[in-house]
Enzyme design. Sequence first.
Site, short mmCIF file in Angstrom:
data_model
loop_
_atom_site.label_atom_id
_atom_site.label_comp_id
_atom_site.label_asym_id
_atom_site.label_seq_id
_atom_site.Cartn_x
_atom_site.Cartn_y
_atom_site.Cartn_z
CG ASP A 122 -2.12 -0.94 1.00
OD1 ASP A 122 -2.61 -1.03 -0.13
OD2 ASP A 122 -2.51 -1.61 1.98
CG ASP A 183 -6.77 -3.87 -3.84
OD1 ASP A 183 -7.01 -4.90 -4.50
OD2 ASP A 183 -7.38 -3.58 -2.81
#
Length: 405
Positions: A122, A183
Site C-alpha cells: 500500500d 489493488d
Amino acid sequence: MKIRHYLAGIGTMCLMACSPSAPQPDVEEALAYCDAQVHRTLTELRDSQGNLDYTLMPRNIADTATVWHCRKATKEEWCAGFWPGILWYDYEATGNDSIRQEAERYTASLEFLSHTPAYDHDLGFLVFCSYGNGYRLTQNPAYRQVILDTADTLATLYNPRVGTLLSWPREVPTFGGHNTIMDNMINLEMLYWAARNGGSEELADIATTHARRTMECHFRPDYTSYHVAVYDTLTGNFVRGCTHQGYRDHTMWARGQAWAIYGFTVVYRETQDPVFLDFVQRVADVYLERLPKDYIPYWDFSAPGIPDAPRDASAAAVVASALLELSGYVPGEKGQGYRQAAEQMLASLGSDAYRCGSSKPAFLLHSVGHWPAGSEIDASIIYADYYYIEALLRLKKLRQAETGR
Ligand code: GLY
C-alpha cells in the site's frame, strides 16, 4: 490469456453514454462543494483548543454516523495518504495557502514510511497520493526524495520468480503462497515515477513485469478480475484466483475491477505498449456493460440482494477518474464514449442521491469497504472522496484544454 488486437464496436456503453441527454456535471459547483466540505472537516477535527493532530487521518463516516472516524497514520493504515491528497487537490482547485499549509502538515506525518521496511504494497496509496501530489504542485525536493526512497522500499516486495510484488506479506500463510491483489496495480505509478525522476530504471521494469503477469493470470476469460492471485513462491507458477473483499471468488468485485481499469490505464500511459491499451478497454467495457442505469455499481456485480444491494461510490469515482484519462488515449467514438460515461458517473456522484450535503462533512455517501468482514458498508470512505476530487480536476482540465479557457 490471449491478447488480440481490440476492434470492438461502440457497444451498449457508448450508445447509452453518447445520448444527447447525457448529464454534464457542473465541475465548478462540485469543486466548490468539495472545498466547503474540506473546511467543515478541518473544523470538526480541531480539538477544544483549536489544534489539529496531524497524525490522525479521517477514514470513514458510518451510514449511521455524522462525524469522521479517524485513524492514526501508521504503516498498517493503508488509507492514511488520502486525506493529505484531498488537501493537495483542494489547494490545486482553490489556490488557498491555508489549505496548502494543512496539506504540508498532514503529508509530513507519512515521512516515516520512506525509512521503514515495507509492511505491504500500500506504499503507493500512502505516499504517492500525499507526497506525489505535493511534489507535483510544489516541486519541493525533500518530497521527491521521500517518494524515491519509498519506491525502493516498495520494490523489496518484488519476487522475480513470480514477476509480481507481494501484496500482503502477512497473508502468505492464509493464502498458501505469494499473493498479489488487484489493488496493487495502483502502486505501480510510484515505481514508474521514481524511474523517471532519478530512481533506478529497474523500478519501471518491475512495474511493467508486474502488470504483464497480472494481465496474464489475474483475469477470467471475460476480462473480469479476481481480487487475489496466489502464486507458488518457489516456482512462480500461478496457483489460483480468489477473493478477499468480493462476494465470491468468481464474481466481479466492483472496486477490484476499478483498480484494474485505473492501473492498466496508467501502465499504458507509462509504457505506450498497445497491448495494455487493448487490454484496459476490455477490462473497462465489461464493467461498463454491466452497470446499473445511474452508472454507480453495486459493491459486487453479483452481490446478494440486487437491486437493493449497497452501491460502491468509491469504485465509481476511481473509474470516472481513470476513464477521463483513458478517453484521451482511445480515438474516435469509443474514446468519446469513455469520456461521456465518466461524466455520467460524476453527474450521479454529484446528485443528492450520493452527496453527503449538509448531513456529513465527507463528499460522498454509499461506499462499501469490506462487505465479507462486515466493515464500512454503505459508508462515506475517504478514498471515494479522493478519487472524486481527482476526477473533477481532470474533467476541469480537459474542458479548459478544449475551450482554451
Ligand atoms: N484493499 C483496498 C480496497 O479496499 O480497495
